[in-house]
Design a protein around this motif. Sequence first.
Motif, mmCIF file in Angstrom:
data_model
loop_
_atom_site.group_PDB
_atom_site.id
_atom_site.type_symbol
_atom_site.label_atom_id
_atom_site.label_comp_id
_atom_site.label_asym_id
_atom_site.label_seq_id
_atom_site.Cartn_x
_atom_site.Cartn_y
_atom_site.Cartn_z
ATOM 1 N N PRO A 1 0.813 -1.176 0.174
ATOM 2 C CA PRO A 1 -0.105 0.031 -0.104
ATOM 3 C C PRO A 1 0.823 1.214 0.036
ATOM 4 O O PRO A 1 0.401 2.143 -0.721
ATOM 5 C CB PRO A 1 -0.853 -0.183 1.338
ATOM 6 N N GLY A 2 2.006 1.242 0.658
ATOM 7 C CA GLY A 2 2.764 2.452 0.641
ATOM 8 C C GLY A 2 3.464 2.655 -0.679
ATOM 9 O O GLY A 2 3.589 3.900 -1.051
ATOM 10 N N GLU A 3 3.849 1.695 -1.302
ATOM 11 C CA GLU A 3 4.377 1.985 -3.012
ATOM 12 C C GLU A 3 3.366 2.456 -3.644
ATOM 13 O O GLU A 3 3.664 3.182 -4.707
ATOM 14 C CB GLU A 3 4.918 0.459 -3.505
ATOM 15 N N LEU A 4 2.167 1.920 -3.623
ATOM 16 C CA LEU A 4 0.702 2.454 -4.391
ATOM 17 C C LEU A 4 0.638 3.854 -3.981
ATOM 18 O O LEU A 4 0.384 4.650 -4.848
ATOM 19 C CB LEU A 4 -0.201 1.615 -4.180
ATOM 20 N N HIS A 5 0.582 4.369 -2.852
ATOM 21 C CA HIS A 5 0.412 5.579 -2.168
ATOM 22 C C HIS A 5 1.500 6.478 -2.943
ATOM 23 O O HIS A 5 1.303 7.498 -3.345
ATOM 24 C CB HIS A 5 0.645 5.651 -0.703
ATOM 25 N N LEU A 6 2.769 6.090 -2.677
ATOM 26 C CA LEU A 6 3.957 6.969 -3.324
ATOM 27 C C LEU A 6 4.007 7.219 -4.917
ATOM 28 O O LEU A 6 4.073 8.368 -5.178
ATOM 29 C CB LEU A 6 5.362 6.280 -2.947
ATOM 30 N N ALA B 1 1.164 7.098 -6.585
ATOM 31 C CA ALA B 1 -0.261 8.012 -6.797
ATOM 32 C C ALA B 1 0.387 9.608 -6.650
ATOM 33 O O ALA B 1 0.013 10.244 -7.170
ATOM 34 C CB ALA B 1 -1.308 7.501 -5.859
ATOM 35 N N VAL B 2 1.001 9.690 -5.450
ATOM 36 C CA VAL B 2 1.368 11.009 -5.262
ATOM 37 C C VAL B 2 2.567 11.370 -6.449
ATOM 38 O O VAL B 2 2.232 12.841 -6.888
ATOM 39 C CB VAL B 2 2.287 11.094 -4.005
#
Length: 110
Positions: A63-68, A70-71
């Motif tokens: 989830p952290g990789e996807l969030h980064l 997306a940012v």
Amino acid sequence: MSLTDALRLLPLAGPEGKPCYLAGDGAGFLSRLADNMEAAQLGLAGELIEEAHQILDGRAWTPGELHLLAVQLTEALGNVHRIAVSRGARLPAPTYDDPDGIDDGDDVTL
């Protein structure tokens, strides 16, 4: 050409996220600097697209990789949008915007 016609939206935001503009003929040092900055932003956006493909193709993201991702994609898309708006504003008006320049084919004589 009036001063407002010669304003160029720069590829960076000013304080509080407000747009920055450059007045000039497009041949000066600051214009070349803006061109180089746009080229760098477009290049980084292209690299980010490749990275996004690799991350998403791997199907093993956190989830952290996807969030980064997306940012970063949001920032890159904002940069590309600003460049498109800036370049679009500097294009000459298309001839079809002139209603007198349109040949609509209705001028048929019998």
